[in-house]
Design a protein around this motif. Sequence first.
Motif, mmCIF file in Angstrom:
data_model
loop_
_atom_site.group_PDB
_atom_site.id
_atom_site.type_symbol
_atom_site.label_atom_id
_atom_site.label_comp_id
_atom_site.label_asym_id
_atom_site.label_seq_id
_atom_site.Cartn_x
_atom_site.Cartn_y
_atom_site.Cartn_z
ATOM 1 N N GLY A 57 25.093 38.969 -53.808
ATOM 2 C CA GLY A 57 25.959 39.935 -53.182
ATOM 3 C C GLY A 57 26.925 40.728 -53.969
ATOM 4 O O GLY A 57 27.646 41.466 -53.629
ATOM 5 N N THR A 58 26.802 40.115 -55.511
ATOM 6 C CA THR A 58 27.829 40.606 -56.374
ATOM 7 C C THR A 58 27.757 42.069 -56.450
ATOM 8 O O THR A 58 28.591 42.970 -56.534
ATOM 9 N N THR A 59 26.585 42.459 -56.732
ATOM 10 C CA THR A 59 26.218 44.075 -56.859
ATOM 11 C C THR A 59 26.478 44.913 -55.600
ATOM 12 O O THR A 59 26.974 45.899 -55.800
ATOM 13 N N SER A 60 26.077 44.371 -54.373
ATOM 14 C CA SER A 60 26.122 45.224 -53.295
ATOM 15 C C SER A 60 27.643 45.361 -52.909
ATOM 16 O O SER A 60 28.108 46.388 -52.828
ATOM 17 N N ARG A 61 28.647 44.104 -53.263
ATOM 18 C CA ARG A 61 29.961 44.426 -53.260
ATOM 19 C C ARG A 61 30.613 45.366 -54.258
ATOM 20 O O ARG A 61 31.443 46.206 -53.761
ATOM 21 N N ARG A 62 30.051 45.440 -55.314
ATOM 22 C CA ARG A 62 30.659 46.386 -56.187
ATOM 23 C C ARG A 62 30.214 48.008 -55.915
ATOM 24 O O ARG A 62 30.930 48.989 -56.110
ATOM 25 N N ILE A 63 28.951 47.949 -55.491
ATOM 26 C CA ILE A 63 28.588 49.303 -54.977
ATOM 27 C C ILE A 63 29.166 49.905 -53.753
ATOM 28 O O ILE A 63 29.593 51.098 -53.825
#
Length: 470
Positions: A361-367
């Motif tokens: 979920g880290t990348t989704s949150r940042r995008i």
Amino acid sequence: MPGEIRGLNEECGVFGVFGHPEAAQLTYYGLHALQHRGQEGAGVVTTDGENVHAVKGHGLVNEVFSENQLVELVGHASVGHVRYATAGDGGYENIQPLLFRTQKESMALAHNGNLVNAQGLKNQLEAQGSILQTTSDTEVIAHLIQRAGNVYKEEAIAQALSMVKGAYSLAILTETCMYVAMDPRGLRPLSIGKLGDAYIVSSETCAFDVIGATHVREVKPGELIKIDEDGMKSRRFTSKIQRTLCSMEYVYFSRPDSDLDGKNVHASRKTMGRKLAEESFVEADVVTGVPDSSISAAIGYAEEASLPYELGLIKNRYVGRTFIQPSQELREQGVKMKLSAVRGIVEGKRVVMVDDSIVRGTTSRRIVQMLKDAGATEVHVRIASPPIKNPCYYGIDTSTSGELLAATRTLEEMKEEIGADSLHFLSTDGLESSIHEGEQSLEHGSCQACFTGNYPTEIFPSTIPPYEKE
């Protein structure tokens, strides 16, 4: 470059040539086409009929092989490999092809997949006197072949494969011939092609196009093929076959210009996007996909939803992949370096952001935050696969269950975690129908174990890491 699936390392890529005077050069280009399947190490072994030659090393294909080395890799036959460390660590000794020399002949093995009973077999082999030189499960196959005794090589390989369990697309090269095999479930892809009179073996059909070869057919589950100067001969080493090709090959791993089971990957991903729009339509102004593997699904979603598809996210192609960074902090920084939101496209718009999967979920949150910082008024996240809740034991280096966002949170909690205005995943039925769209009768399914927890083979206790048993 994946979408969110940075927590999943690709499996490996296998490529082989038999019967061409420039086998090494063809393998070099073939491995380039398969580079997306492994960026940790690469190797090539060739034979001229009498001697074998090998070059391997850490890094990308163009970093491992120099022009001088390719010239020294003489021979009419070769086998090559690109890898990530799934079973076995990243040490030099684990880089494939693994090469074994005996007084009678040499044998090079290139393997895509993971053996779920490897540890038990290693214990047996060591108890019987074998000395294992690597921590790779691939070495087990070589020892089992050698221990088959005086039976001819083809039968020895068949006996060895009857003992191993799990996923394997395998190419074996000796001084005089090549053997190709696939596990009874056909979990990993492998195809046969022709270039003139030469035979080509590749994990993906896109590599055939790169070297000008013609795709002949896929290797069948439970099939063992021998290729030598007399041509190609096939046999089954087991009658218990039921193909369950990894569904993540369609979702993410394979290149969009490859074909799996006669179906183009790009077309399958577009269908996933259309199904996703049918299942989770939302009022919006624009659809964008996370480069690169999510673009096809985003286009399909936009077409089905009658919304414009735009390049709302741009990728910087000269930055390394985020998941190979050694710490979470560097991984998060890498996302900001490699992706940029296009303000002129998303500002003041309600955006549907399509991605192929969510792992941590880290990348989704940042995008999502990146799009909102660029002026998007709403960001609705749509995932073109079901929630990943379970680890994979067949050659994909998944996170532990505790790290998988969907394993520990509800849909609403995941939405809050990534900061989206709404979040929906493609259903398992939607994924399966997308993969098999247009088929009159479903002869086989796909492996969806990472989504459902229903593994197509027995998972041996020794395969499960200690932290997963707690």
